[in-house]
Design an enzyme around this catalytic site. Structure first.
Site, mmCIF file in Angstrom:
data_model
loop_
_atom_site.group_PDB
_atom_site.id
_atom_site.type_symbol
_atom_site.label_atom_id
_atom_site.label_comp_id
_atom_site.label_asym_id
_atom_site.label_seq_id
_atom_site.Cartn_x
_atom_site.Cartn_y
_atom_site.Cartn_z
ATOM 1 N N ASP A 1 -58.385 88.429 77.804
ATOM 2 C CA ASP A 1 -58.789 88.886 79.188
ATOM 3 C C ASP A 1 -59.230 90.432 78.717
ATOM 4 O O ASP A 1 -59.379 90.924 77.630
ATOM 5 C CB ASP A 1 -57.623 88.978 80.215
ATOM 6 C CG ASP A 1 -56.474 89.995 79.924
ATOM 7 O OD1 ASP A 1 -56.424 90.171 78.381
ATOM 8 O OD2 ASP A 1 -55.718 90.527 80.733
ATOM 9 N N HIS B 1 -57.713 91.824 83.857
ATOM 10 C CA HIS B 1 -58.649 90.672 84.358
ATOM 11 C C HIS B 1 -59.611 91.072 85.438
ATOM 12 O O HIS B 1 -60.411 90.362 85.577
ATOM 13 C CB HIS B 1 -57.921 89.665 84.919
ATOM 14 C CG HIS B 1 -56.927 89.618 86.020
ATOM 15 N ND1 HIS B 1 -56.122 90.439 85.799
ATOM 16 C CD2 HIS B 1 -57.013 89.194 87.111
ATOM 17 C CE1 HIS B 1 -55.329 90.448 87.091
ATOM 18 N NE2 HIS B 1 -56.028 89.630 87.858
ATOM 19 N N ASP C 1 -54.247 91.141 76.595
ATOM 20 C CA ASP C 1 -52.780 91.021 76.837
ATOM 21 C C ASP C 1 -52.857 89.312 77.074
ATOM 22 O O ASP C 1 -51.678 88.778 77.253
ATOM 23 C CB ASP C 1 -52.071 91.662 77.522
ATOM 24 C CG ASP C 1 -52.495 91.699 78.864
ATOM 25 O OD1 ASP C 1 -53.483 91.237 79.309
ATOM 26 O OD2 ASP C 1 -51.508 92.649 79.675
ATOM 27 N N ARG C 2 -53.796 88.540 77.784
ATOM 28 C CA ARG C 2 -53.683 87.078 77.844
ATOM 29 C C ARG C 2 -54.544 86.413 77.422
ATOM 30 O O ARG C 2 -55.317 86.778 76.358
ATOM 31 C CB ARG C 2 -54.227 87.082 79.509
ATOM 32 C CG ARG C 2 -53.476 88.023 80.428
ATOM 33 C CD ARG C 2 -53.718 87.271 81.910
ATOM 34 N NE ARG C 2 -53.578 88.238 82.689
ATOM 35 C CZ ARG C 2 -53.653 88.060 84.046
ATOM 36 N NH1 ARG C 2 -54.198 86.677 84.291
ATOM 37 N NH2 ARG C 2 -53.365 88.625 84.954
HETATM 38 C C1 VG1 Z 1 -51.015 88.928 87.785
HETATM 39 C C2 VG1 Z 1 -50.394 87.691 87.188
HETATM 40 C C3 VG1 Z 1 -49.116 88.178 86.553
HETATM 41 C C4 VG1 Z 1 -49.329 89.240 85.573
HETATM 42 C C5 VG1 Z 1 -50.289 90.484 86.269
HETATM 43 C C6 VG1 Z 1 -50.678 91.260 85.065
HETATM 44 O O1 VG1 Z 1 -50.239 89.537 88.948
HETATM 45 O O2 VG1 Z 1 -50.107 86.960 88.248
HETATM 46 O O3 VG1 Z 1 -48.548 87.072 85.760
HETATM 47 O O4 VG1 Z 1 -48.300 89.710 85.030
HETATM 48 O O5 VG1 Z 1 -51.474 89.912 87.017
HETATM 49 O O6 VG1 Z 1 -51.644 90.922 84.062
HETATM 50 P P1 VG1 Z 1 -50.473 89.176 90.444
HETATM 51 O O7 VG1 Z 1 -49.468 90.281 91.237
HETATM 52 O O8 VG1 Z 1 -51.813 89.633 90.711
HETATM 53 O O9 VG1 Z 1 -50.020 87.820 90.576
HETATM 54 V V1 VG1 Z 1 -52.559 91.699 83.242
HETATM 55 O O10 VG1 Z 1 -53.269 90.781 82.191
HETATM 56 O O11 VG1 Z 1 -53.834 92.087 85.011
HETATM 57 O O12 VG1 Z 1 -52.138 93.162 82.792
HETATM 58 CO CO CO Z 2 -54.318 91.774 80.832
#
Ligand code: VG1
Ligand code: CO
Length: 542
Positions: A276, A113, A280-281
């Site tokens: 995203d 993202h 995956d989101r």
């Molecule tokens: C964030 C989200 C987490 C997710 C991670 C990767 O992490 O809070 O829930 O698994 O992003 O998602 P953080 O440590 O910034 O809170 V993705 O779609 O960036 O691979």
């Molecule tokens: Co992602």
């Protein structure tokens, strides 16, 4: 021909919540990517004779990075690399391909993202043979390898043309370029009742899908338009761009504002969704309704039996600790085991592999199941569409009946982005030091019942992961969680998770921020957050 290049360790190559993410300019420095890729090989015991999957979300530097990684895989003796055409693969598609081809692992190029482009972010993640993100012991071994690296090896050759499917060779290594969408689309067709969804669309049910100029455009076109018969106008921003059109490919009400506005407007379609950067989101919307990710997970769990792939029922469900307890309420009523893990998909892998959980999800809009080992944006969209087709109700009706049955967990996440790392760390350190004395103390309308520094003991392998967020539960059915993000690339991001339960039948239709007022006030009283961070309000509210 293999060339060995002398190098020295680069500090800070430590994978976070989801791989290594840095400013694109940092990744483009000579040797930066090469050092990390060699450290992956060294950290996993080499790739001699192994089969790997490779692809990314198409952001700036994806094309260069793919060529470098192919040459380094050849130099390290890999037998075969399966690469998405043009170097593209969504994260869920990559996870599926690793499993489908029984590959030894895979490399996904994405910062998810985070914004892309020359001034944005880049990232790289290693996934293991189960198709899931490398678990902590593996990422630790990779990080250790970065700290003692003295050289890397690369095959000397020009770029491969990976714009057309087919087999080629790079030295002794086979390179199979494949259609990035086909196998994934076929998997979706196995899980869902495509005929029912096609009939729903044919009946005039309108949807709008925003790919945010990122990787899901081609996947959504193939599945929603070509296979399910939705009109092309269903798709927004469906051409992937290296800088995602200058936006943040983060499917939330802030960054997908246009889509949200159109769903709240007078001629709103029946259903809206966004995905995203790496696919995956997901974000789920109905006409006039935004479905919070935690609620979406709960609705999916409660209705999964309507979807052919889950008709036999669920073995169990899992959520990340900060996600709301809406899932727990469904699990309790249905008699399902329910697990709470630390943030990050890597912690679901063991539960999925062991058959203890069928569905998993995170408050950050990641939802998925045991069909792969990553969260899956389009899968979540198809779950909703299949459920809507079977129930014949609107999203708003489904939410209202869900809350009637299970109660409502008002929920919101407040993000304070790019704050001074030291201020955020000391805020958390001070609160951590006071945790023991908090139970019984009152903060405004709320009384602390439990306060802990969340640690997770994996029920499958017994490993313990500590320091995963400060969790404060209140006697009045409310909860507050604070943790630092592990995916940012500048300063620190403090995430404040707020939750309050309304059992129903009354009080189910309040504005979430108003309903959470007492929790927000308790957080401020307890931590002095706005003064300590110098911020009057959060940057992002989801
Ligand atoms: C964030 C989200 C987490 C997710 C991670 C990767 O992490 O809070 O829930 O698994 O992003 O998602 P953080 O440590 O910034 O809170 V993705 O779609 O960036 O691979
Ligand atoms: Co992602």
């Amino acid at each position: 021909m293999i060339t060995t290049i002398a190098t020295t360790p680069i500090s800070g190559q430590k994978p976070g919540t989801s791989g290594l993410r840095k400013k694109t300019a940092v990744f483009c420095q000579p040797g930066y990517l090469e050092n990390f890729v060699q450290s992956i090989w060294n950290g996993i015991g080499g790739v001699q004779g192994k089969v790997l999957v490779l692809g990314g979300d198409g952001r700036f530097f994806n094309d260069r990075a793919v060529q470098i990684i192919l040459r380094m895989a050849a130099a390290a003796g890999a037998a075969r690399v399966i690469v998405g055409q043009g170097g593209l693969l969504s994260t869920p598609a990559a996870s599926h391909l690793i499993r489908l081809h029984k590959a030894d692992g895979g490399i996904i190029l994405s910062a998810s993202h985070n914004p892309g482009g020359a001034d944005g972010d880049f990232g790289i993640k290693y996934n293991t043979a189960n198709g899931g993100p490398a678990p902590e012991p593996v990422t630790k071994a990779i990080y250790r390898a970065t700290q003692s690296l003295t050289s890397y090896q690369i095959w000397q050759s020009g770029d491969l043309d990976i714009s057309v499917p087919g087999r080629q060779h790079l030295g002794p290594m086979a390179v199979d370029v494949i259609d990035p969408v086909a196998d994934y689309a076929a998997l979706m067709e196995q899980i869902f009742d495509f005929a029912a969804i096609r009939a729903l669309f044919a009946s005039g049910f309108q949807i709008s899908f925003d790919a945010m100029h990122a990787i899901t455009g081609p996947y959504a076109r193939e599945i929603l338009v070509h296979r399910l018969g939705a009109p092309e106008s269903t798709l927004r921003n469906a051409i992937p761009l290296p800088d995602f059109g200058g936006g943040h490919p983060d499917p939330n009400p802030v960054w997908a504002r246009d889509l949200v506005d159109s769903l709240m407007g007078p001629d709103a379609p029946d259903f809206g969704a966004a995905s995203d950067g790496d696919g995956d989101r997901n974000m789920i919307l109905g006409r006039g309704v935004y479905v919070t990710p935690s609620d979406s997970l709960a609705v999916i769990a409660a209705n999964a039996h309507l979807v052919p792939g889950y008709a036999q029922g669920l073995a169990g469900v899992a959520r990340s600790m900060p996600s709301s307890a809406a899932l727990d309420a469904v699990a309790q009523v249905r008699g399902l085991p329910c697990y709470a893990t630390p943030t990050g998909w890597k912690f679901f892998g063991n539960l999925l592999d062991a058959g203890r959980a069928t569905l998993c999800g995170e408050e950050s809009a990641g939802t998925g199941s045991d069909h792969i080992r990553e969260k899956d944006g389009l899968w979540a969209v198809l779950m909703w569409l299949n459920i809507l087709a079977r129930r014949g109700q609107s999203v708003a009706q489904i939410m209202a009946t869900h809350w009637q049955e299970f109660g409502r967990h008002y929920y919101s996440r407040h993000d304070y982005e790019e704050v001074e790392a030291q201020a955020a760390e000391s805020l958390l350190a001070d609160l951590r030091a006071r945790l023991e004395g908090l139970p019984g103390q009152r903060f405004g309308a709320l009384t602390v019942q439990l306060a802990e520094d969340f640690a997770y003991a994996d029920p499958v392998d017994g490993s313990v992961t500590a320091g995963q967020g400060l969790q404060i539960s209140f006697a009045e059915g409310a909860r507050l969680v604070l943790r630092l993000s592990g995916t940012g690339t500048a300063g620190a991001t403090l995430r404040v998770y707020l939750e309050r339960y309304a059992p129903g039948p009354d009080g189910l239709h309040h504005d979430p921020q108003a309903a959470l007022g007492p929790v927000i006030a308790a957080c401020e009283k307890m931590t002095g957050l706005s003064a300590r961070l110098g911020r009057a309000k959060p940057d992002i509210v989801t």
